[in-house]
Design an enzyme around this catalytic site. Structure first.
Site, PDB file in Angstrom:
ATOM      1  CG  HIS A  12      26.351  22.734 -25.271  1.00  0.00           C
ATOM      2  ND1 HIS A  12      25.830  23.291 -24.133  1.00  0.00           N
ATOM      3  CD2 HIS A  12      27.400  23.543 -25.588  1.00  0.00           C
ATOM      4  CE1 HIS A  12      26.508  24.364 -23.796  1.00  0.00           C
ATOM      5  NE2 HIS A  12      27.474  24.538 -24.654  1.00  0.00           N
ATOM      6  CG  HIS A  59      27.097  29.128 -27.031  1.00  0.00           C
ATOM      7  ND1 HIS A  59      26.067  28.304 -26.673  1.00  0.00           N
ATOM      8  CD2 HIS A  59      28.197  28.624 -26.415  1.00  0.00           C
ATOM      9  CE1 HIS A  59      26.512  27.341 -25.884  1.00  0.00           C
ATOM     10  NE2 HIS A  59      27.789  27.509 -25.706  1.00  0.00           N
ATOM     11  CG  HIS A 192      34.676  23.376 -22.759  1.00  0.00           C
ATOM     12  ND1 HIS A 192      33.743  23.264 -21.764  1.00  0.00           N
ATOM     13  CD2 HIS A 192      34.054  24.050 -23.763  1.00  0.00           C
ATOM     14  CE1 HIS A 192      32.602  23.841 -22.151  1.00  0.00           C
ATOM     15  NE2 HIS A 192      32.778  24.343 -23.361  1.00  0.00           N
ATOM     16  CD  GLU A 239      29.293  25.742 -22.088  1.00  0.00           C
ATOM     17  OE1 GLU A 239      29.228  26.519 -23.045  1.00  0.00           O
ATOM     18  OE2 GLU A 239      29.496  24.513 -22.228  1.00  0.00           O
TER      19      GLU A 239
END
Ligand code: DHB
Ligand code: FE
Length: 281
Positions: A12, A59, A192, A239
């Site tokens: 995402h 988030h 990431h 994640e």
């Protein structure tokens, strides 16, 4: 009893919402990412799940840093999206599946997971984008139970704890008194890091090993501590725990899974992207 048909995983990234809005799926930057989805949509067209349980991390839209549950489960009739500040369009509300929400909540508490129960819950890009990517046309045809796992603010739950929670969610789905078909979705990752000295960090070798482990050795990632996962996948790469929960849920459905399709592409924004579908066989 309900049928748990399989699991899906996707990255995402808010920019994906912008690309969908602008119709950039065939643009050379975006095409290698979006090309991962048609074979999975074809499988969804054949299997037609009614409900999805979505493992994702908020988030800052619903939970901010002042109140951060480790695990939270939605129990709302609908889930609204709101302006997240990324310039992406706000999506219409998604329908909940209250009966399954409460069955999952009761099952998790009975199995000694101390979760937060949310009868109102805003859902951010991590929950909305997978639904738009897997079902791009018209209204979303599935109802949703959001399961939020904190991968944002330390301390984070250990991989082994996430695995145990995912397995318990799978057991709850399997014992739900319903004739509906359910799929589990993981939203996040893969490697990431958005800030700090290692901003832009990506680890293709580790990502590919992790993807393969989901097929044949689902507990593989539980060997790593959270700090080791951050080292290997980046601060936001943790994640990938969402994928681990999704895979653990499938162990309640079937001894094995079949990889329907997967795709890996670097980078979109700062992230190594992946999409995968696993069928419980
Ligand atoms: C990006 C990745 C994320 O997982 C996220 O939640 C926000 C932004 C990115 O790569 O831009
Ligand atoms: Fe994220």
């Amino acid at each position: 009893m309900a049928q748990l048909i399989g699991g899906l995983g996707t990255s995402h990234i808010p920019a994906i919402g912008g690309a969908i809005h602008k119709g950039l799926q065939q643009d050379p930057y975006w095409k290698p990412f979006f090309d991962g989805f048609p074979p999975i949509r074809a499988w969804l067209g054949e299997t037609r799940p009614d409900v999805v349980v979505m493992f994702y991390n908020d988030h800052g839209l619903n939970f901010f840093l002042d109140k951060m549950p480790t695990f939270a489960v939605g129990a709302a009739p609908q889930y609204c999206n709101a302006d997240e500040g990324w310039g992406i369009p706000t999506l219409p509300p998604f329908k909940g599946e209250l009966d399954l929400s409460w069955h999952i909540i009761n099952t998790l508490v009975d199995k000694e997971f101390d979760i937060v129960t949310c009868q109102e819950m805003l859902v951010d890009h991590a929950c909305t984008l997978p639904l738009k990517l897997f079902w791009p046309e018209g209204d979303c045809p599935v109802t949703v139970v959001p399961v939020c796992i904190n991968t944002v603010q330390f301390p984070l739950p250990k991989a082994s704890r996430v695995y145990a929670m995912g397995k318990a969610v799978g057991e709850a789905i399997r014992s739900w008194d319903s004739n509906k078909k359910v799929a589990v979705i993981a939203s996040g990752g893969l490697s990431h890091q958005l800030d700090g000295e290692r901003a832009g960090f990506i680890n293709k070798a580790f990502d590919l090993q992790f993807i393969d482990s989901l097929e044949s050795n689902p507990e593989w990632a539980t060997q790593f501590s959270i700090h080791e996962i951050v080292e290997k996948a980046g601060t936001q790469g943790v994640e990938l725990l969402q994928w681990l929960a999704m895979r653990a849920a499938l162990t309640a459905a079937a001894p094995k899974v079949r990889r329907v399709h997967s795709n890996y592409h670097i980078p979109i924004s700062n992230t190594a992207t992946a999409v995968m579908a696993l069928e419980a066989v």
